[in-house]
Design a protein around this motif. Structure first.
Motif, PDB file in Angstrom:
ATOM      1  N   VAL A 143      21.304  60.246 -51.736  1.00 24.99           N
ATOM      2  CA  VAL A 143      21.403  61.536 -52.422  1.00 24.99           C
ATOM      3  C   VAL A 143      21.757  62.698 -51.500  1.00 24.99           C
ATOM      4  CG1 VAL A 143      20.102  63.245 -53.755  1.00 24.99           C
ATOM      5  CG2 VAL A 143      19.933  60.832 -54.336  1.00 24.99           C
ATOM      6  N   PRO A 144      21.195  62.792 -50.273  1.00 23.27           N
ATOM      7  CA  PRO A 144      21.566  63.929 -49.412  1.00 23.27           C
ATOM      8  C   PRO A 144      23.057  64.050 -49.129  1.00 23.27           C
ATOM      9  CG  PRO A 144      19.546  62.938 -48.603  1.00 23.27           C
ATOM     10  CD  PRO A 144      20.072  62.031 -49.695  1.00 23.27           C
ATOM     11  N   ASP A 145      23.817  62.962 -49.301  1.00 24.82           N
ATOM     12  CA  ASP A 145      25.266  63.045 -49.108  1.00 24.82           C
ATOM     13  C   ASP A 145      25.896  64.071 -50.054  1.00 24.82           C
ATOM     14  OD1 ASP A 145      25.138  61.104 -47.175  1.00 24.82           O
ATOM     15  OD2 ASP A 145      25.810  59.471 -48.481  1.00 24.82           O
ATOM     16  N   ALA A 146      25.254  64.257 -51.214  1.00 26.03           N
ATOM     17  CA  ALA A 146      25.801  65.165 -52.224  1.00 26.03           C
ATOM     18  C   ALA A 146      25.237  66.580 -52.110  1.00 26.03           C
ATOM     19  CB  ALA A 146      25.522  64.613 -53.619  1.00 26.03           C
ATOM     20  N   MET A 147      24.400  66.813 -51.093  1.00 22.77           N
ATOM     21  CA  MET A 147      23.808  68.133 -50.884  1.00 22.77           C
ATOM     22  C   MET A 147      24.674  68.909 -49.896  1.00 22.77           C
ATOM     23  SD  MET A 147      19.771  67.099 -50.598  1.00 22.77           S
ATOM     24  CE  MET A 147      18.901  66.301 -51.952  1.00 22.77           C
ATOM     25  N   THR A 148      25.509  69.795 -50.414  1.00 25.95           N
ATOM     26  CA  THR A 148      26.457  70.513 -49.573  1.00 25.95           C
ATOM     27  C   THR A 148      26.083  71.986 -49.460  1.00 25.95           C
ATOM     28  OG1 THR A 148      27.880  70.777 -51.505  1.00 25.95           O
ATOM     29  CG2 THR A 148      28.339  68.936 -50.041  1.00 25.95           C
ATOM     30  N   ALA A 149      26.597  72.624 -48.420  1.00 18.66           N
ATOM     31  CA  ALA A 149      26.266  74.017 -48.128  1.00 18.66           C
ATOM     32  C   ALA A 149      27.016  74.981 -49.034  1.00 18.66           C
ATOM     33  CB  ALA A 149      26.575  74.335 -46.667  1.00 18.66           C
ATOM     34  N   THR A 195      24.004  71.589 -59.196  1.00 15.25           N
ATOM     35  CA  THR A 195      23.041  72.137 -58.241  1.00 15.25           C
ATOM     36  C   THR A 195      23.691  72.608 -56.953  1.00 15.25           C
ATOM     37  OG1 THR A 195      21.344  70.670 -59.166  1.00 15.25           O
ATOM     38  CG2 THR A 195      20.890  71.672 -57.017  1.00 15.25           C
ATOM     39  N   PHE A 196      24.527  71.773 -56.340  1.00 13.27           N
ATOM     40  CA  PHE A 196      25.127  72.153 -55.061  1.00 13.27           C
ATOM     41  C   PHE A 196      26.544  72.705 -55.223  1.00 13.27           C
ATOM     42  CE2 PHE A 196      21.518  69.691 -53.803  1.00 13.27           C
ATOM     43  CZ  PHE A 196      21.026  70.432 -52.738  1.00 13.27           C
ATOM     44  N   GLY A 197      26.978  72.824 -56.463  1.00 12.42           N
ATOM     45  CA  GLY A 197      28.163  73.615 -56.747  1.00 12.42           C
ATOM     46  C   GLY A 197      27.770  75.076 -56.916  1.00 12.42           C
ATOM     47  N   ARG A 198      26.464  75.326 -56.961  1.00 11.91           N
ATOM     48  CA  ARG A 198      25.874  76.671 -57.124  1.00 11.91           C
ATOM     49  C   ARG A 198      26.432  77.340 -58.381  1.00 11.91           C
ATOM     50  NH1 ARG A 198      22.999  78.044 -52.269  1.00 11.91           N
ATOM     51  NH2 ARG A 198      23.229  76.237 -50.913  1.00 11.91           N
ATOM     52  N   ARG A 199      26.422  76.592 -59.489  1.00 13.68           N
ATOM     53  CA  ARG A 199      26.962  77.157 -60.717  1.00 13.68           C
ATOM     54  C   ARG A 199      26.436  76.422 -61.947  1.00 13.68           C
ATOM     55  NH1 ARG A 199      31.372  74.821 -58.007  1.00 13.68           N
ATOM     56  NH2 ARG A 199      31.851  72.720 -58.770  1.00 13.68           N
ATOM     57  N   ILE A 200      26.640  77.097 -63.084  1.00 16.51           N
ATOM     58  CA  ILE A 200      26.518  76.467 -64.390  1.00 16.51           C
ATOM     59  C   ILE A 200      27.929  76.365 -64.949  1.00 16.51           C
ATOM     60  CG2 ILE A 200      25.565  76.602 -66.713  1.00 16.51           C
ATOM     61  CD1 ILE A 200      23.402  76.305 -64.626  1.00 16.51           C
ATOM     62  N   LEU A 275      21.623  72.638 -44.567  1.00 15.70           N
ATOM     63  CA  LEU A 275      22.782  72.256 -45.368  1.00 15.70           C
ATOM     64  C   LEU A 275      24.076  72.526 -44.612  1.00 15.70           C
ATOM     65  CD1 LEU A 275      21.673  73.627 -48.861  1.00 15.70           C
ATOM     66  CD2 LEU A 275      22.114  71.226 -48.312  1.00 15.70           C
ATOM     67  N   ALA A 276      24.148  73.689 -43.981  1.00 17.70           N
ATOM     68  CA  ALA A 276      25.358  74.068 -43.257  1.00 17.70           C
ATOM     69  C   ALA A 276      25.633  73.152 -42.071  1.00 17.70           C
ATOM     70  CB  ALA A 276      25.251  75.512 -42.786  1.00 17.70           C
ATOM     71  N   SER A 277      24.558  72.638 -41.459  1.00 17.86           N
ATOM     72  CA  SER A 277      24.721  71.768 -40.298  1.00 17.86           C
ATOM     73  C   SER A 277      24.847  70.298 -40.683  1.00 17.86           C
ATOM     74  CB  SER A 277      23.531  71.941 -39.350  1.00 17.86           C
ATOM     75  OG  SER A 277      22.324  71.520 -39.969  1.00 17.86           O
ATOM     76  N   GLY A 278      24.678  70.003 -41.962  1.00 15.52           N
ATOM     77  CA  GLY A 278      24.769  68.629 -42.421  1.00 15.52           C
ATOM     78  C   GLY A 278      23.549  67.796 -42.117  1.00 15.52           C
ATOM     79  N   ASN A 279      22.424  68.467 -41.845  1.00 11.16           N
ATOM     80  CA  ASN A 279      21.199  67.742 -41.478  1.00 11.16           C
ATOM     81  C   ASN A 279      20.098  67.875 -42.522  1.00 11.16           C
ATOM     82  OD1 ASN A 279      22.178  66.877 -38.909  1.00 11.16           O
ATOM     83  ND2 ASN A 279      21.797  68.931 -38.092  1.00 11.16           N
ATOM     84  N   VAL A 280      20.460  68.211 -43.749  1.00 11.69           N
ATOM     85  CA  VAL A 280      19.442  68.392 -44.774  1.00 11.69           C
ATOM     86  C   VAL A 280      18.748  67.069 -45.068  1.00 11.69           C
ATOM     87  CG1 VAL A 280      20.978  67.976 -46.735  1.00 11.69           C
ATOM     88  CG2 VAL A 280      18.970  69.429 -47.013  1.00 11.69           C
ATOM     89  N   GLN A 281      17.455  67.152 -45.319  1.00 13.33           N
ATOM     90  CA  GLN A 281      16.658  65.984 -45.667  1.00 13.33           C
ATOM     91  C   GLN A 281      16.129  66.155 -47.091  1.00 13.33           C
ATOM     92  OE1 GLN A 281      16.322  63.308 -43.572  1.00 13.33           O
ATOM     93  NE2 GLN A 281      17.728  64.438 -42.222  1.00 13.33           N
ATOM     94  N   ARG A 282      16.116  65.069 -47.831  1.00 16.93           N
ATOM     95  CA  ARG A 282      15.644  65.130 -49.214  1.00 16.93           C
ATOM     96  C   ARG A 282      14.204  65.639 -49.283  1.00 16.93           C
ATOM     97  NH1 ARG A 282      16.205  60.070 -53.466  1.00 16.93           N
ATOM     98  NH2 ARG A 282      15.768  61.240 -55.371  1.00 16.93           N
ATOM     99  N   GLU A 283      13.431  65.363 -48.236  1.00 18.74           N
ATOM    100  CA  GLU A 283      12.023  65.760 -48.219  1.00 18.74           C
ATOM    101  C   GLU A 283      11.855  67.278 -48.296  1.00 18.74           C
ATOM    102  OE1 GLU A 283      13.391  63.509 -46.226  1.00 18.74           O
ATOM    103  OE2 GLU A 283      12.454  61.766 -47.174  1.00 18.74           O
ATOM    104  N   MET A 284      12.882  68.020 -47.876  1.00 17.39           N
ATOM    105  CA  MET A 284      12.788  69.477 -47.917  1.00 17.39           C
ATOM    106  C   MET A 284      12.640  69.980 -49.346  1.00 17.39           C
ATOM    107  SD  MET A 284      15.579  70.607 -45.011  1.00 17.39           S
ATOM    108  CE  MET A 284      14.849  72.222 -44.730  1.00 17.39           C
ATOM    109  N   PHE A 285      13.063  69.173 -50.303  1.00 17.82           N
ATOM    110  CA  PHE A 285      12.981  69.569 -51.702  1.00 17.82           C
ATOM    111  C   PHE A 285      11.619  69.220 -52.307  1.00 17.82           C
ATOM    112  CE2 PHE A 285      17.351  69.720 -50.717  1.00 17.82           C
ATOM    113  CZ  PHE A 285      17.929  70.609 -51.592  1.00 17.82           C
TER     114      PHE A 285
END
Length: 344
Positions: A143-149, A195-200, A275-285
């Motif tokens: 899942v974190p692969d789809a979490m973009t900045a 969610t990571f498109g930051r839109r509806i 997110l910007a560095s590409g190191n986001v972890q799912r646990e942060m959520f």
């Protein structure tokens, strides 16, 4: 729309708690009877009766050595728990949508569509015609692969599935972390949280369920991660933002304001930096940072007048609840006279 209540705001002191011992109560079904049905990690669904009695339905914790993660839930028959639930699974066992019977028995219901595995099925619901809609967050097993900045190239590999009784098919593709979706009151548009498109985004809905004319209804900035959504009786869309614990109300003209917020600025900055560095972890959520709200992830209107707001979350052990001056729009399972017989 001249009588539209334009400014709805709630303080943390207005929040009460309902239920106890809940685990990742991400999705909530509210009924006219006062019964609540809530996604419950490590089992399936938690039923909270109108008198407060709690009953766990299901006992599945893992599949294939990975957590089984009940995310979105819907009544299998579209109305009540008599025929069990459809459960969108974000975890082990190949993801997919599963049937959870009233006795707790679990069986796969929809695992693949048009050659695509539903490895990260996020949300499931029935419309007034009994058709089943499923959102799939990403095609990636990670899942974190789809979490973009914010502002970065998106991994837009999420999609939406519809089953009208003639077989399931993909009706929308190319979404950035597909989350909850809802129809407007007229049933003319389907709104979906990216969610990571930051839109509806919203689509025009044809009579046969085909989606077209995709457009951006609302955009978000720093620290807003749209997750769960719901319409109120005035046609405004309420958006629950995970991590920032922001509940946002968006008018039909796109004007938005924050109803309530319980965030930690330093934590939001840390998440955005990761997110910007590409190191986001799912646990942060899943790490709660608010004073009272525990990573809200969904919103549901209930109570006899549909003015009681229930907030689902990723980290809460109970449901945050408050009273709204505006009633929610009844969903098909709330008003059973409106719902046609399920097609499936």
């Amino acid at each position: 729309m001249s009588s539209l209540i334009t400014d709805v705001r709630v303080g943390l002191s207005d929040i009460e708690q309902v239920g106890s011992g809940l685990k990742r109560p991400e999705c909530i079904l509210c009924t006219r009877s006062g019964d609540l049905y809530i996604a419950h990690l490590g089992a399936g669904v938690m039923h909270i009766a109108a008198d407060g009695t709690q009953t766990v339905i299901g006992d599945t914790a893992e599949m294939d050595g990975e957590p089984w993660i009940p995310n979105g839930i819907a009544f299998r028959n579209g109305r009540d728990a008599a025929d069990g639930f459809l459960v969108a699974n974000m975890g082990g066992g190949g993801g997919g949508v599963w049937h959870l019977a009233p006795d707790g028995a679990l069986s796969p219901w929809l695992m693949e569509v048009d050659g695509e595995k539903l490895s990260k099925a996020n949300f499931v619901f029935l419309d007034e015609r009994g058709r089943v809609w499923v959102t799939v967050t990403t095609r990636s097993d990670h899942v974190p692969d789809a979490m973009t900045a914010l502002g970065a190239p998106e991994r837009a590999d999420g999609f939406i599935v519809m089953d009208d009784g003639n077989g399931a098919r993909i009706v929308a593709d190319g979404l950035s972390f597909t989350n909850e979706a809802r129809f407007d009151a007229a049933g003319e548009h389907l709104y979906v949280a990216e969610t990571f498109g930051r839109r509806i985004s919203r689509y025009r809905v044809a009579a046969d369920g085909a989606l077209s004319d995709r457009e951006t209804f609302a955009s978000f900035g720093h620290g807003t991660f749209a997750d769960g959504i719901a319409f109120d009786a005035e046609g405004c869309l309420w958006v629950a933002s995970v991590i920032s614990n922001r509940l946002i109300r968006i008018a039909p003209d796109g004007t938005q304001h924050i109803v309530i917020e319980d965030s930690d600025a330093a934590h939001l900055d840390a998440v955005e930096t990761s997110l910007a560095s590409g190191n986001v972890q799912r646990e942060m959520f899943y790490k709660p940072q608010g004073k009272l709200l525990k990573n809200i992830a969904s919103i549901s209107f209930g109570g006899p007048d549909l003015r009681t707001v229930y907030l689902g979350s990723l980290a809460g052990e109970s449901l945050a609840v408050f009273r709204s001056p505006v009633a929610g729009a009844p969903l098909p399972h709330w008003d059973t006279n409106k719902l046609q017989s399920p097609l499936l």
